[in-house]
Motif scaffolding. Structure first.
Motif, PDB file in Angstrom:
ATOM      1  N   TYR A  23      94.878   5.484  42.900  1.00 37.45           N
ATOM      2  CA  TYR A  23      93.759   4.671  43.374  1.00 37.45           C
ATOM      3  C   TYR A  23      92.463   5.455  43.227  1.00 37.45           C
ATOM      4  O   TYR A  23      92.459   6.676  43.112  1.00 37.45           O
ATOM      5  N   THR A  32      93.702  -4.228  43.623  1.00 37.41           N
ATOM      6  CA  THR A  32      92.775  -3.646  44.603  1.00 37.41           C
ATOM      7  C   THR A  32      93.423  -3.627  45.982  1.00 37.41           C
ATOM      8  O   THR A  32      94.393  -4.341  46.237  1.00 37.41           O
ATOM      9  N   SER A  39      88.268   4.941  44.970  1.00 32.40           N
ATOM     10  CA  SER A  39      87.375   4.107  45.773  1.00 32.40           C
ATOM     11  C   SER A  39      86.370   3.406  44.877  1.00 32.40           C
ATOM     12  O   SER A  39      85.754   4.032  44.015  1.00 32.40           O
ATOM     13  N   LEU A  49      93.445   0.027  42.169  1.00 36.60           N
ATOM     14  CA  LEU A  49      94.766   0.584  41.952  1.00 36.60           C
ATOM     15  C   LEU A  49      95.061   0.615  40.454  1.00 36.60           C
ATOM     16  O   LEU A  49      94.675  -0.303  39.726  1.00 36.60           O
ATOM     17  N   LEU A  92     101.180   2.974  48.349  1.00 33.31           N
ATOM     18  CA  LEU A  92     101.362   2.884  46.903  1.00 33.31           C
ATOM     19  C   LEU A  92     102.758   3.328  46.474  1.00 33.31           C
ATOM     20  O   LEU A  92     103.271   4.343  46.954  1.00 33.31           O
ATOM     21  N   THR A  99     101.610   4.961  40.913  1.00 30.87           N
ATOM     22  CA  THR A  99     100.367   4.225  41.137  1.00 30.87           C
ATOM     23  C   THR A  99      99.353   5.137  41.814  1.00 30.87           C
ATOM     24  O   THR A  99      99.677   5.851  42.752  1.00 30.87           O
ATOM     25  N   VAL A 104      95.309   3.720  51.995  1.00 27.94           N
ATOM     26  CA  VAL A 104      95.701   2.973  50.790  1.00 27.94           C
ATOM     27  C   VAL A 104      96.785   3.744  50.037  1.00 27.94           C
ATOM     28  O   VAL A 104      97.808   3.176  49.642  1.00 27.94           O
ATOM     29  N   GLN A 105      96.582   5.042  49.858  1.00 25.22           N
ATOM     30  CA  GLN A 105      97.575   5.838  49.133  1.00 25.22           C
ATOM     31  C   GLN A 105      98.955   5.728  49.785  1.00 25.22           C
ATOM     32  O   GLN A 105      99.970   5.694  49.106  1.00 25.22           O
ATOM     33  N   CYS A 159      89.451  -0.228  47.174  1.00 21.63           N
ATOM     34  CA  CYS A 159      90.011   0.731  46.237  1.00 21.63           C
ATOM     35  C   CYS A 159      90.624   0.005  45.055  1.00 21.63           C
ATOM     36  O   CYS A 159      91.242  -1.048  45.218  1.00 21.63           O
ATOM     37  N   ALA A 190      96.600  -5.081  50.597  1.00 21.68           N
ATOM     38  CA  ALA A 190      96.904  -4.378  49.346  1.00 21.68           C
ATOM     39  C   ALA A 190      97.440  -5.379  48.342  1.00 21.68           C
ATOM     40  O   ALA A 190      98.462  -6.027  48.594  1.00 21.68           O
TER      41      ALA A 190
END
Length: 164
Positions: free
Chosen positions: A101, A134, A103, A158, A95, A99, A91-92, A156, A130
């Protein structure tokens, strides 16, 4: 017979302070290159971020006795930590600058036991979706023969990160 293990880690405040100053993927690449300290949990458990690209992150671990539960296999918490790290860093990696995040949840399914005889294991995280607020990611834990050992999904949250 008693055993011991010693480890060192870098200042986590240095790494945290770098979060707002580049994209999430740039941040992960700085850790991989050693220009930012890896998180202390990585040193404590002995895992390494080995790959990071847009929407994907890979961690590896060589299981040791220090990871064992009382029944002689790697503790599920170690599995969960690797899977959470892989999903979260995937996820990171998508970004934009500014931004962050965290969990919101992690659901883990354990499929096979892991011991020191398993050898190096890989946690591969990928982003499934994404959005603005979230992101949904999954992670697979695999052995050197590509057998699936465990699977996880993570949501996750954000949020904007302030520059210092």
């Amino acid at each position: 017979m008693r055993r011991s293990r010693t480890f060192e880690w870098g200042d986590p405040a240095v790494t945290a302070a770098a979060v707002p100053h580049g994209s999430g993927l740039d941040f992960l690449r700085e850790i991989m290159a050693g220009r930012l300290p890896a998180p202390p949990v990585a040193a404590m458990l002995g895992f390494t971020l080995e790959e990071a690209e847009h929407g994907r992150a890979v961690f590896t671990l060589e299981p040791g006795e220090e990871h064992y539960n009382p029944i002689g296999s790697v503790h599920g918490g170690v599995f969960a930590t690797l899977l959470d790290s892989a999903a979260g860093c995937a996820v990171q990696s998508v970004l934009p600058q500014g931004t962050g995040y965290t969990s919101l949840d992690l659901t883990v399914k354990f499929l096979r036991p892991v011991t020191v005889d398993t050898g190096k294991i890989r946690a591969v995280g990928t982003v499934l979706n994404a959005g603005r607020r979230t992101a949904l990611a999954q992670a697979e834990l695999r052995d050197s023969e590509d057998r699936l050992l465990a699977h996880a999904t993570s949501t996750c949250m954000l949020f904007p990160v302030q520059q210092n």
